[in-house]
Design a protein around this motif. Structure first.
Motif, PDB file in Angstrom:
ATOM      1  N   GLN A 116       0.828  -1.211   0.000  1.00 67.28           N
ATOM      2  CA  GLN A 116       0.000   0.000   0.000  1.00 67.28           C
ATOM      3  C   GLN A 116       0.864   1.264   0.000  1.00 67.28           C
ATOM      4  OE1 GLN A 116      -3.523   0.179   2.600  1.00 67.28           O
ATOM      5  NE2 GLN A 116      -3.259  -2.011   2.984  1.00 67.28           N
ATOM      6  N   GLU A 119       2.152   1.912  -3.392  1.00 68.69           N
ATOM      7  CA  GLU A 119       1.065   2.444  -4.215  1.00 68.69           C
ATOM      8  C   GLU A 119       0.906   3.956  -3.995  1.00 68.69           C
ATOM      9  OE1 GLU A 119      -3.795   2.116  -4.362  1.00 68.69           O
ATOM     10  OE2 GLU A 119      -2.658   0.386  -3.627  1.00 68.69           O
ATOM     11  N   ILE A 152      -2.616   7.374   3.217  1.00 69.40           N
ATOM     12  CA  ILE A 152      -2.628   5.912   3.176  1.00 69.40           C
ATOM     13  C   ILE A 152      -3.737   5.324   4.037  1.00 69.40           C
ATOM     14  CG2 ILE A 152      -1.023   5.420   5.094  1.00 69.40           C
ATOM     15  CD1 ILE A 152       0.259   3.301   3.159  1.00 69.40           C
TER      16      ILE A 152
END
Length: 362
Positions: A116, A119, A152
């Motif tokens: 994550q 990303e 996030i």
């Protein structure tokens, strides 16, 4: 896409000891809005942001997200993320671990949180720097890492406390564009504290101008620029001259005031009938030099300062009733008939460029 929060403040007050930092303010920020809290140091904007975040307790009033009252909830349960002015990055961790830190605290396994984090770094165009530490990055790159770390958690609202103040002027302009692009693509609510009028105008859908713990005006950038609600807003935004005086005559369209030191001026709009004083605002960029003014729409004065600013020239004019009256001219208009410091000038403007201002009751 992450859901966006509608944020509402209902008569929110913040008291520190004997001092009231925020005076019973009420404000509704629609979901998906880029909102800027704007004002000088000490006006209560950061205290307001911290109460929205849950980092500061509310002395009285309520903070609502949608239909949920979050006044007493801790920050982690509000669905918000906050990006601090200092960025607060961990110097000993690489970018992936910096961005993934909040997921680590939530118990997300290492592989999932790192995926994550990568990303988010890709979203910020920083994937090539994933193994670097904060000290190896520029100020703009550090800011994007801080943004990635805040985003996030997939917040419904991102809260930013003067995020651009540490950057140089060129980088500020670039990062402004990136912030707006990011907010538009994510569709979440941004609440951004700043003391920069230019920054707020460039970024916001909704500008909330604060002064001494109160909201003076909450409106679109264009409305705040073209129709300031109060003398403070007109002066703080810097695009209007403000004259204060005694109401001499009321007409169907507006009123005439007389200022101390002489001078009679007209403005569109009305003041309460029980008021004998009024503030009026005159657009600085619509003031002309040389033309004979209509009744109440101009005066004669002495040029006290000339500032050449490239595409425009800023004149400061002194009179018996004010030390600083500003005219902002295009460079073509100024150089077609230039004036120097110490010379006499006639200034004039059109009726729509002079408006009656409201007053905050304190």
């Amino acid at each position: 896409m992450t859901k966006a929060a509608e944020i509402e403040l209902a008569a929110v007050t913040k008291v520190y000891g004997a001092a009231t930092a925020v005076h019973a303010i009420s404000l509704k920020i629609p979901a998906g809005t880029y909102c800027c809290l704007l004002g000088p140091s000490g006006c209560g904007k950061t205290s307001t942001l911290r109460m929205v975040a849950g980092h500061e307790s509310v002395s009285s009033g309520d903070v609502l997200f949608g239909n949920a009252n979050v006044t007493d909830l801790p920050p982690a349960q509000r669905g918000t993320a906050m990006m601090f002015q200092s960025y607060a990055l961990f110097p000993h961790l690489d970018l992936v671990d910096n961005v993934a830190f909040s997921l680590k605290m939530k118990g997300v396994d290492k592989e999932a949180r790192r995926a994550q984090a990568l990303e988010m770094l890709k979203l910020m165009q920083l994937e090539a720097y994933a193994e670097r530490r904060p000290a190896q990055l520029s100020g703009g790159q550090q800011q994007r890492v801080a943004l990635a770390r805040a985003l996030i958690t997939r917040p419904e609202a991102l809260l930013l406390d003067e995020p651009l103040s540490a950057l140089d002027p060129f980088l500020k302009i670039r990062m402004r564009a990136e912030l707006k692009k990011l907010q538009t693509s994510l569709g979440i609510t941004f609440v951004h504290v700043t003391h920069s009028q230019e920054e707020a105008m460039a970024l916001a859908d909704l500008i909330v101008v604060m002064n001494e713990g109160r909201i003076e005006q909450a409106d679109t950038p264009r409305a705040v620029f073209e129709r300031p609600a109060t003398a403070f807003v007109a002066r703080f935004m810097g695009d209007h001259n403000v004259l204060s005086g005694r109401i001499m005559e009321r007409t169907a369209e507006g009123l005439f005031i007389e200022v101390i030191g002489g001078g009679r001026f007209f403005a569109l709009g009305a003041a309460p009938v029980d008021h004998d004083q009024a503030d009026i605002a005159i657009r600085t960029d619509h003031v002309r030099i040389g033309a004979a003014p209509a009744d109440g729409l101009g005066f004669d004065g002495i040029v006290s300062n000339v500032e050449y600013l490239g595409a425009k020239v800023k004149l400061t004019v002194t009179t018996a009733f004010t030390d600083e009256f500003t005219a902002v001219l295009t460079d073509a208009a100024f150089f077609a008939s230039p004036v120097r410091v110490g010379e006499g000038v006639t200034l004039s403007w059109d009726q729509p460029d002079s408006i009656v201002l409201g007053r905050i009751v304190k």
